[in-house]
Write a protein that holds these residues in place. Structure first.
Motif, PDB file in Angstrom:
ATOM      1  N   TYR A 105       0.832  -1.201   0.000  1.00 44.86           N
ATOM      2  CA  TYR A 105       0.000   0.000   0.000  1.00 44.86           C
ATOM      3  C   TYR A 105       0.871   1.257   0.000  1.00 44.86           C
ATOM      4  O   TYR A 105       0.529   2.254  -0.634  1.00 44.86           O
ATOM      5  CB  TYR A 105      -0.937  -0.019   1.211  1.00 44.86           C
ATOM      6  CG  TYR A 105      -2.154   0.856   1.024  1.00 44.86           C
ATOM      7  CD1 TYR A 105      -3.111   0.547   0.058  1.00 44.86           C
ATOM      8  CD2 TYR A 105      -2.331   2.001   1.792  1.00 44.86           C
ATOM      9  CE1 TYR A 105      -4.218   1.356  -0.131  1.00 44.86           C
ATOM     10  CE2 TYR A 105      -3.448   2.810   1.616  1.00 44.86           C
ATOM     11  CZ  TYR A 105      -4.384   2.480   0.655  1.00 44.86           C
ATOM     12  OH  TYR A 105      -5.484   3.285   0.469  1.00 44.86           O
ATOM     13  N   ALA A 108       1.868   1.917  -3.408  1.00 44.25           N
ATOM     14  CA  ALA A 108       0.762   2.485  -4.172  1.00 44.25           C
ATOM     15  C   ALA A 108       0.593   3.970  -3.840  1.00 44.25           C
ATOM     16  O   ALA A 108       0.376   4.800  -4.722  1.00 44.25           O
ATOM     17  CB  ALA A 108      -0.520   1.720  -3.893  1.00 44.25           C
ATOM     18  N   LYS A 109       0.715   4.284  -2.556  1.00 46.54           N
ATOM     19  CA  LYS A 109       0.582   5.675  -2.125  1.00 46.54           C
ATOM     20  C   LYS A 109       1.681   6.543  -2.718  1.00 46.54           C
ATOM     21  O   LYS A 109       1.468   7.717  -3.000  1.00 46.54           O
ATOM     22  CB  LYS A 109       0.631   5.762  -0.588  1.00 46.54           C
ATOM     23  CG  LYS A 109      -0.664   5.342   0.081  1.00 46.54           C
ATOM     24  CD  LYS A 109      -1.671   6.466  -0.036  1.00 46.54           C
ATOM     25  CE  LYS A 109      -2.959   6.106   0.680  1.00 46.54           C
ATOM     26  NZ  LYS A 109      -4.006   7.075   0.453  1.00 46.54           N
ATOM     27  N   LEU A 115      -3.106   2.160  -8.274  1.00 45.05           N
ATOM     28  CA  LEU A 115      -4.069   1.714  -7.269  1.00 45.05           C
ATOM     29  C   LEU A 115      -5.482   1.735  -7.843  1.00 45.05           C
ATOM     30  O   LEU A 115      -5.930   2.743  -8.372  1.00 45.05           O
ATOM     31  CB  LEU A 115      -3.998   2.621  -6.036  1.00 45.05           C
ATOM     32  CG  LEU A 115      -4.960   2.322  -4.894  1.00 45.05           C
ATOM     33  CD1 LEU A 115      -4.657   0.980  -4.260  1.00 45.05           C
ATOM     34  CD2 LEU A 115      -4.897   3.416  -3.833  1.00 45.05           C
ATOM     35  N   LYS A 117      -9.363   0.850  -6.517  1.00 40.51           N
ATOM     36  CA  LYS A 117     -10.137   0.487  -5.340  1.00 40.51           C
ATOM     37  C   LYS A 117     -11.496  -0.071  -5.732  1.00 40.51           C
ATOM     38  O   LYS A 117     -12.187   0.530  -6.558  1.00 40.51           O
ATOM     39  CB  LYS A 117     -10.344   1.715  -4.447  1.00 40.51           C
ATOM     40  CG  LYS A 117      -9.139   2.079  -3.639  1.00 40.51           C
ATOM     41  CD  LYS A 117      -9.510   3.110  -2.578  1.00 40.51           C
ATOM     42  CE  LYS A 117      -8.262   3.467  -1.769  1.00 40.51           C
ATOM     43  NZ  LYS A 117      -8.589   4.371  -0.658  1.00 40.51           N
TER      44      LYS A 117
END
Ligand SMILES: [Zn+2]
Ligand SMILES: [Zn+2]
Length: 475
Positions: A105, A108-109, A115, A117
């Motif tokens: 994560y 991804a950030k 990313l 969702k």
């Protein structure tokens, strides 16, 4: 496999270690000849002779079974897949998870990964409601009444009356002894490492199994001043006993390492449960693995404190993943399920995050902690495990090793210390941690230094038989 075949037709191979050599050779050749277009496989499928790999799907990418600790090589299949994709032109990797690993994560950030969702559940099924049961209110009850508190027993009875099924979850890690304040739920932590301390009964002390620092046992709670401490542990077998007292008529089953040996036993138990021949299933981590029981409307997490006090820097991430996945077993098809969590810390941040299904909140808090104590993803952790039949030899070897490395890595070394489980198959264990900046050249240098030190250690007769196992980033 059935689902893939339905969609893509033939040319799909399955590959894992349960197949015979001959079967595996057959798949190997078919992949080499380009006959198989899709391979559904375990970790080892990555070593098949792909000619033009275009896509790797790593489902449940957070799952710890992507990394194998014994035997070597200790590679993380998710990370290896990402590296492997770089070897093929235009090859993509898809990591799937409802509870991503902090590392993924974080990538991804930082926009290292893309990313996507999914904000709606498949079939629009509602997430189950999650309620805390404050076990502090029941601390003067009998032992069985603390294992299964009154509100939980009421909910079980209601499910049984409605001809629904119940899963009661107890972490297998519930066996790690720790001290906990019986009044406020506070658990002593190591001030250097930010991990829970392990309670050693016969030495009567608390120990940090990262840095080796020992502390006297707690008599006064640092949070509320109470003098009432407990170290409670119970396994799945004990829960079955408690069920006997309160629900003598109910059909119960147990799913753990002892009851499920071999693949068939596992399948059989699942079938029995699916056919509703079991009303209450007591289980460990095993019940989490992708099972989809349509008649389950209640999941009880019996000792959330045990999950939240495990002595590991990844404890919060793991606790979130585990509880979120366990909760997912409740009410998947017919109506909204219910999850009851027994805990002495009902306002613990991780429990609040699970209740809200708020992964971002977990990530944001956890990121700060990891950065502060210099844990991955902000560092690389190299764990050196020393193994030998003679306790003194392994302790001395670890100390010598730490001293030698401290010339260059004095600010990066933690330990040596005894791990929580300090003896495995008649071998004593010691561990040493190195926390290094994420720099390729520093890592390469450190790798060389470790290999040199192993060679030097093995030159001495006394330490010749000490096994040294380096592992990077754990699981
Ligand atoms: Zn307290
Ligand atoms: Zn420590």
């Amino acid at each position: 496999m059935r689902r893939l075949q339905k969609h893509f037709g033939g040319h799909i191979g399955v590959y894992h270690s349960k197949f015979s050599q001959n079967e595996r050779i057959e798949i190997w050749n078919k992949v080499k000849d380009g006959e198989l277009k899709i391979v559904l496989g375990a970790r080892s499928a990555m070593f098949l002779p792909f000619e033009s790999l275009g896509f790797i799907i790593c489902d449940e990418e957070h799952d710890t079974s992507y990394k194998q600790m014994e035997p070597a090589p200790r590679y993380h299949a998710r990370d290896a897949a990402i590296y492997m994709s770089s070897l093929f032109d235009g090859c993509k990797v898809l990591l799937g998870s409802a509870t991503p690993s902090l590392e993924s994560y974080h990538n991804a950030k930082k926009e290292k990964y893309g990313l996507v969702k999914l904000t709606q559940r498949y079939g629009d099924i509602e997430m189950p409601s999650l309620e805390m049961i404050d076990t502090r209110k029941f601390r003067f009850k009998t032992e069985n009444e603390t294992i299964l508190t009154q509100p939980l027993r009421d909910a079980i009875q209601q499910s049984l009356d409605n001809k629904k099924q119940v899963i009661l979850f107890q972490n297998r890690r519930g066996y790690t002894p720790y001290q906990r304040c019986n009044v406020c739920g506070w658990v002593p932590q190591c001030k250097y490492c930010d991990v829970s301390l392990t309670f050693h009964k016969f030495r009567n002390q608390l120990a940090c199994h990262y840095c080796g620092t020992t502390y006297p046992p707690m008599h006064t709670c640092a949070a509320c001043g109470s003098h009432d401490f407990v170290h409670r542990q119970f396994g799945t077998e004990r829960i079955e006993e408690a069920l006997q007292e309160f629900f003598p008529e109910a059909k119960t089953g147990r799913m753990d390492m002892d009851t499920v040996r071999g693949k068939n036993a596992h399948d059989q138990l699942i079938q029995t449960f699916e056919q509703q021949k079991i009303e209450i299933l007591v289980g460990t981590q095993m019940v989490v693995k992708g099972l989809d029981f349509e008649h389950v409307d209640l999941v009880g997490i019996l000792d959330a404190d045990g999950i939240l006090s495990f002595a590991d820097f990844r404890v919060n991430e793991r606790a979130y993943q585990l509880m979120e996945q366990v909760s997912g077993r409740a009410g998947r098809k017919h109506g909204r399920g219910k999850v009851l969590v027994q805990t002495a810390q009902p306002t613990h941040p991780v429990l609040m995050q699970v209740q809200q299904h708020d992964y971002d909140a977990l990530y944001n808090e956890e990121k700060i902690r990891r950065e502060q104590f210099f844990y991955p993803p902000f560092s690389r952790i190299i764990k050196l495990t020393f193994r030998n039949k003679i306790k003194d030899v392994v302790h001395d070897a670890a100390k010598i090793f730490a001293n030698a490395l401290s010339n260059r890595y004095v600010n990066n070394i933690t330990g040596p210390a005894e791990p929580v489980v300090n003896r495995v198959r008649n071998n004593y264990l010691m561990e040493l941690l190195l926390k290094l900046p994420r720099s390729g050249s520093i890592l390469a240098q450190c790798k060389k230094d470790i290999l040199d030190q192993i060679a030097i250690l093995h030159q001495e007769k006394r330490y010749k038989s000490v096994v040294v196992i380096p592992d990077v980033d754990g699981v």
